[in-house]
Scaffold this motif. Structure first.
Motif, PDB file in Angstrom:
ATOM      1  N   VAL A  52       0.852  -1.184   0.000  1.00 35.25           N
ATOM      2  CA  VAL A  52       0.000   0.000   0.000  1.00 35.25           C
ATOM      3  C   VAL A  52       0.890   1.237   0.000  1.00 35.25           C
ATOM      4  N   PHE A  53       0.522   2.213  -0.775  1.00 35.50           N
ATOM      5  CA  PHE A  53       1.265   3.469  -0.866  1.00 35.50           C
ATOM      6  C   PHE A  53       1.475   4.069   0.522  1.00 35.50           C
ATOM      7  N   GLY A  54       2.745   4.370   0.851  1.00 34.72           N
ATOM      8  CA  GLY A  54       3.081   5.027   2.099  1.00 34.72           C
ATOM      9  C   GLY A  54       3.249   4.120   3.292  1.00 34.72           C
ATOM     10  N   CYS A  55       2.994   2.805   3.145  1.00 34.66           N
ATOM     11  CA  CYS A  55       3.091   1.874   4.276  1.00 34.66           C
ATOM     12  C   CYS A  55       4.336   1.007   4.129  1.00 34.66           C
ATOM     13  N   ARG A  56       5.260   1.151   5.063  1.00 37.08           N
ATOM     14  CA  ARG A  56       6.542   0.467   4.991  1.00 37.08           C
ATOM     15  C   ARG A  56       6.385  -1.045   5.085  1.00 37.08           C
ATOM     16  N   ILE A  57       7.164  -1.754   4.290  1.00 36.78           N
ATOM     17  CA  ILE A  57       7.197  -3.221   4.314  1.00 36.78           C
ATOM     18  C   ILE A  57       8.559  -3.638   4.853  1.00 36.78           C
ATOM     19  N   THR A  58       8.559  -4.444   5.900  1.00 41.49           N
ATOM     20  CA  THR A  58       9.804  -4.932   6.497  1.00 41.49           C
ATOM     21  C   THR A  58       9.776  -6.451   6.508  1.00 41.49           C
ATOM     22  N   PRO A  59      10.599  -7.108   5.721  1.00 43.43           N
ATOM     23  CA  PRO A  59      10.578  -8.572   5.666  1.00 43.43           C
ATOM     24  C   PRO A  59      11.298  -9.199   6.856  1.00 43.43           C
ATOM     25  N   THR A  60      11.011 -10.465   7.088  1.00 43.66           N
ATOM     26  CA  THR A  60      11.753 -11.276   8.053  1.00 43.66           C
ATOM     27  C   THR A  60      12.328 -12.467   7.300  1.00 43.66           C
ATOM     28  N   ALA A  61      13.562 -12.857   7.636  1.00 44.80           N
ATOM     29  CA  ALA A  61      14.235 -13.946   6.926  1.00 44.80           C
ATOM     30  C   ALA A  61      14.837 -14.924   7.920  1.00 44.80           C
ATOM     31  N   THR A 218      12.848 -15.308  -3.720  1.00 40.76           N
ATOM     32  CA  THR A 218      12.199 -14.246  -4.484  1.00 40.76           C
ATOM     33  C   THR A 218      10.709 -14.207  -4.184  1.00 40.76           C
ATOM     34  N   ILE A 219      10.212 -13.026  -3.880  1.00 39.16           N
ATOM     35  CA  ILE A 219       8.782 -12.831  -3.618  1.00 39.16           C
ATOM     36  C   ILE A 219       8.276 -11.712  -4.517  1.00 39.16           C
ATOM     37  N   GLU A 220       7.182 -11.964  -5.216  1.00 41.04           N
ATOM     38  CA  GLU A 220       6.525 -10.936  -6.024  1.00 41.04           C
ATOM     39  C   GLU A 220       5.203 -10.558  -5.374  1.00 41.04           C
ATOM     40  N   THR A 221       4.852  -9.300  -5.471  1.00 45.55           N
ATOM     41  CA  THR A 221       3.600  -8.816  -4.893  1.00 45.55           C
ATOM     42  C   THR A 221       2.582  -8.526  -5.978  1.00 45.55           C
ATOM     43  N   VAL A 222       1.372  -8.286  -5.553  1.00 38.62           N
ATOM     44  CA  VAL A 222       0.349  -7.757  -6.442  1.00 38.62           C
ATOM     45  C   VAL A 222       0.625  -6.258  -6.618  1.00 38.62           C
ATOM     46  N   PRO A 223      -0.036  -5.592  -7.556  1.00 38.02           N
ATOM     47  CA  PRO A 223       0.220  -4.156  -7.746  1.00 38.02           C
ATOM     48  C   PRO A 223      -0.018  -3.333  -6.490  1.00 38.02           C
ATOM     49  N   VAL A 224       0.793  -2.317  -6.317  1.00 37.66           N
ATOM     50  CA  VAL A 224       0.674  -1.400  -5.181  1.00 37.66           C
ATOM     51  C   VAL A 224      -0.649  -0.657  -5.273  1.00 37.66           C
ATOM     52  N   ARG A 225      -1.355  -0.592  -4.178  1.00 33.21           N
ATOM     53  CA  ARG A 225      -2.656   0.070  -4.152  1.00 33.21           C
ATOM     54  C   ARG A 225      -2.593   1.349  -3.324  1.00 33.21           C
ATOM     55  N   TYR A 226      -3.596   2.168  -3.507  1.00 33.08           N
ATOM     56  CA  TYR A 226      -3.752   3.394  -2.715  1.00 33.08           C
ATOM     57  C   TYR A 226      -4.942   3.201  -1.799  1.00 33.08           C
ATOM     58  N   ALA A 227      -4.719   3.284  -0.493  1.00 32.69           N
ATOM     59  CA  ALA A 227      -5.795   3.052   0.466  1.00 32.69           C
ATOM     60  C   ALA A 227      -6.690   4.279   0.584  1.00 32.69           C
ATOM     61  N   GLN A 228      -7.983   4.025   0.797  1.00 29.29           N
ATOM     62  CA  GLN A 228      -8.912   5.141   0.964  1.00 29.29           C
ATOM     63  C   GLN A 228      -8.705   5.809   2.313  1.00 29.29           C
ATOM     64  N   GLU A 291       1.753  -4.087   8.744  1.00 31.76           N
ATOM     65  CA  GLU A 291       2.481  -3.130   7.911  1.00 31.76           C
ATOM     66  C   GLU A 291       1.569  -2.005   7.449  1.00 31.76           C
ATOM     67  N   TYR A 292       0.317  -2.325   7.161  1.00 32.64           N
ATOM     68  CA  TYR A 292      -0.635  -1.290   6.767  1.00 32.64           C
ATOM     69  C   TYR A 292      -1.241  -0.596   7.982  1.00 32.64           C
ATOM     70  N   ARG A 293      -1.663  -1.390   8.956  1.00 35.04           N
ATOM     71  CA  ARG A 293      -2.402  -0.814  10.086  1.00 35.04           C
ATOM     72  C   ARG A 293      -1.547   0.135  10.919  1.00 35.04           C
ATOM     73  N   GLN A 294      -0.263  -0.177  11.088  1.00 36.07           N
ATOM     74  CA  GLN A 294       0.554   0.671  11.956  1.00 36.07           C
ATOM     75  C   GLN A 294       0.612   2.105  11.443  1.00 36.07           C
ATOM     76  N   GLN A 295       0.778   2.272  10.140  1.00 35.76           N
ATOM     77  CA  GLN A 295       0.861   3.621   9.594  1.00 35.76           C
ATOM     78  C   GLN A 295      -0.487   4.316   9.618  1.00 35.76           C
ATOM     79  N   ASN A 296      -1.545   3.541   9.361  1.00 29.52           N
ATOM     80  CA  ASN A 296      -2.888   4.116   9.374  1.00 29.52           C
ATOM     81  C   ASN A 296      -3.278   4.559  10.784  1.00 29.52           C
ATOM     82  N   LEU A 297      -2.928   3.745  11.772  1.00 33.67           N
ATOM     83  CA  LEU A 297      -3.202   4.110  13.170  1.00 33.67           C
ATOM     84  C   LEU A 297      -2.418   5.354  13.572  1.00 33.67           C
ATOM     85  N   LEU A 298      -1.151   5.396  13.188  1.00 39.79           N
ATOM     86  CA  LEU A 298      -0.329   6.557  13.538  1.00 39.79           C
ATOM     87  C   LEU A 298      -0.883   7.822  12.892  1.00 39.79           C
ATOM     88  N   ASP A 299      -1.255   7.734  11.631  1.00 41.59           N
ATOM     89  CA  ASP A 299      -1.815   8.905  10.945  1.00 41.59           C
ATOM     90  C   ASP A 299      -3.077   9.389  11.645  1.00 41.59           C
TER      91      ASP A 299
END
Length: 646
Positions: A52-61, A218-228, A291-299
């Motif tokens: 999602v636009f503006g929401c940081r993604i942090t992987p774990t390995a 290797t991981i591929e995602t679906v297209p980046v979306r813009y949340a309402q 990853e999405y909720r944390q930024q939305n909650l902070l905003d």
């Protein structure tokens, strides 16, 4: 968050390939030598992450040996590379050539991508278009090299000459429908340029000699979306009833120059409870990811701009890695109380708890108190053991040392009346790990005083046990909390009691708080514990939202969001299984004047339910603004505070 101004700045230890090159025909292929190790990577807290636009993604390995899970792998590190692939079919209407806007862009300048220049200037319709504009375009590269501290200035001849790559022009430009490398940082925050495009993460595990240990992941995602976005919520001004002339005069005298304080109470829904099975009815599963909720909650929290934040269900790892650093940037300091009983998650061992944050330029902490509601039960069990050895009379005589803890004596009396087997069952029933956090704050001098007095305020934050089949436990915890807070009553310090009480309006816990006495008892109390609880308290606590509903001038459309019987909101929690009010902000009406409340939501605002792309918790935030009553400030600022509350 990354400490760089650019959210995607930073790099891994591996060197970057030639810009513009694809991540190979098979980017997941690493070392050609067979390896007994396997690299497992998860892009986020859930198995599938929709960026999602503006929401940081942090992987774990993790590096493991599939044939020997317990084997400890050699010393190693992970290198990450992020790629973007434009979907031409999805973007053909909004990706246009920067030189010929009437033409669709098919190529992107890879040097612009490397330098993180605005994407609009990097698009071209043909290679000829790019070459014809090279003399002007190259100046953008030089300016970016000079201006950015993260880029090492290159030789002028290199920048001002036509790019000399092995494959010439084909390597200076990259076709939009190919993978373009974006950065080599561990985390990535999708930008506006990523909207509609897919992302790919390539992870490599290397040893201390930088030798590849296993095939790449290797991981591929679906297209980046813009949340309402969320519906804006405004502050509703409070008008006291016409009969309350003394309160009205205080408001008129002090609303302009008096000391105002705003407090927010919000259950942010800990990620350990936000799983698909719990919210299977929600159509947008991607909005459950942390990853999405944390930024939305902070905003959302930032938007409300409260002086004091009372948050419930804050995971200990999220407090350390997200809430504390992010809120510190915004000028808040905080305290925290975690529930007992850590569980193992993808974040490591953690548990949720209650947090209080306050503006450090407006308040300073005087003292804090903590309460684990199971602690009194553990003390009761400890006191019951001597009854067997000493006898009832001797044990109760010894309990006189606990005269200050009336709740302990009362619960002990209840337990003493039970049979041995029932005691154990009652102990297990009441021993729940819920907590409360209390802090005394003092307003800083720079933030204004009232006749030279630095006012103090007591803020309590709690999360009461949630199971609806345990009403006796809910009441026990609420009485335990209020009994401790009652010790502050003599100080006349204004008090706020916030939290998720998991109790509906007019229930026994709610009535005990607002009526100051234990009237209604729980319908289900198998061990009759409620009959032995402290029957009353002296705190003049009122619900802020109920007080607003009962004030003058509330518009009809706002009245519809309240329950006429209780005066409380129609709901503060909404899921498929339950919709109703569980969250409250109580205040001492003799020392705080209600000035306004945050507008409530209605059913239409929630859509199919919460959490959702707009609202990232199954609770809604409550916020109230108060004016400190100047007539009691002198007493509260000079009073001696109790050493302990329990």
């Amino acid at each position: 968050m990354d400490p760089h101004p650019n959210p995607n700045a930073g790099s891994s230890s591996t060197s970057n390939p030639v810009m513009g090159s694809s991540p190979a025909s098979n980017p997941g292929v690493g070392s050609s030598d067979p390896s007994r190790y396997s690299l497992r990577v998860q892009m986020g807290t859930k198995r599938e992450v929709e960026p999602v636009f503006g929401c940081r993604i942090t992987p774990t390995a993790r590096l493991i040996n599939p044939n020997a899970i317990t084997e400890v792998p050699p010393e190693h590190k992970f290198n990450f590379k992020w790629y973007r692939k434009y979907e031409l079919n999805a973007n053909k209407d909004n990706i246009r050539c920067s030189v010929h806007p009437d033409k669709v862009a098919t190529l992107v300048c890879v040097e612009c991508v490397k330098l993180k220049l605005p994407a609009k200037g990097s698009y071209h319709c043909t290679a000829v278009c790019y070459r014809d504009k090279w003399q002007n375009h190259r100046k953008l590269h030089l300016s970016a090299k000079v201006a950015s501290p993260n880029n090492q200035p290159a030789d002028k001849d290199e920048i001002y000459s036509w790019p000399q790559y092995n494959d010439g022009l084909r390597c200076a430009l990259q076709e939009l429908d190919h993978w373009v490398e974006m950065c080599s940082s561990m985390s990535y925050t999708p930008t506006e340029e990523d909207l509609g495009s897919r992302l790919m993460l390539v992870t490599t595990a290397v040893d201390s000699n930088n030798q590849v240990l296993c095939p790449n992941n290797t991981i591929e995602t679906v297209p980046v979306r813009y949340a309402q976005g969320q519906k804006p919520r405004c502050i509703l001004e409070c008008q006291q009833k016409s009969g309350d002339s003394h309160i009205r005069s205080k408001l008129q005298a002090h609303s302009s120059g008096g000391v105002k304080i705003s407090v927010l109470s919000y259950n942010v829904l800990a990620d350990i409870y936000a799983h698909d099975g719990q919210y299977s009815e929600l159509p947008a599963k991607w909005s459950l990811t942390w990853e999405y909720r944390q930024q939305n909650l902070l905003d959302e929290i930032i938007e409300y701009d409260a002086d004091i934040l009372c948050l419930q269900e804050v995971l200990s790892t999220h407090l350390e890695k997200f809430f504390t650093p992010e809120l510190e940037k915004l000028g808040y300091s905080g305290i925290y109380k975690k529930k007992s009983g850590d569980i193992y998650t993808s974040y490591g061992h953690c548990m949720d708890g209650c947090a209080i944050f306050y503006r450090r330029d407006a308040f300073k902490e005087i003292v804090k108190y903590e309460r684990a509601f199971d602690s009194s039960i553990l003390r009761v069990i400890g006191e019951l053991q001597p009854i067997v050895r000493e006898g009832k009379d001797a044990a109760f005589q010894r309990l006189k040392q606990h005269e200050s803890d009336s709740s302990l004596r009362r619960v002990l009396e209840a337990f003493e009346a039970l049979q041995p087997q029932e005691r154990d069952e009652a102990f297990q029933r009441l021993k729940k790990p819920n907590v409360a956090l209390v802090v005394i704050l003092e307003k800083l001098e720079s933030e204004g005083t009232c006749e030279g007095i630095q006012p103090r305020i007591c803020v309590a934050n709690t999360h009461i046990y949630s199971d609806p089949w345990f009403p006796d436990v809910k009441l026990f915890q609420v009485v335990d909390l209020i009994t401790g807070l009652d010790k502050i009553a003599e100080t006349k310090i204004p008090m706020l009691v916030c939290g998720d009480f998991n109790s509906v309006p007019l229930s026994a816990p709610h009535q005990f708080i607002t009526t100051r006495k234990l009237g209604k008892l729980p319908d289900y109390d198998p061990y009759r514990i409620s009959q032995h609880l402290k029957p009353d308290h002296s705190l003049p606590l009122k619900s802020a939202y109920a007080s607003f509903y009962n004030s003058d001038g509330v518009e009809e459309k706002q009245c519809r969001k309240f329950c006429s019987e209780s005066g409380e909101p129609m709901f503060t929690h909404s899921t498929k299984r339950f919709q109703g009010t569980l969250d409250y902000i109580f205040y001492t009406e003799d020392s705080l004047i209600l000035d306004g409340v945050l507008e409530l939501l209605d059913h239409d605002d929630l859509g199919a339910g919460i959490p959702s792309p707009s609202w990232s918790s199954d609770h809604i935030a409550l916020m109230v603004r108060f004016i400190l009553n100047p007539t009691v400030l002198q007493q509260g600022s000079c009073a001696v505070l109790p050493k302990d509350l329990w």
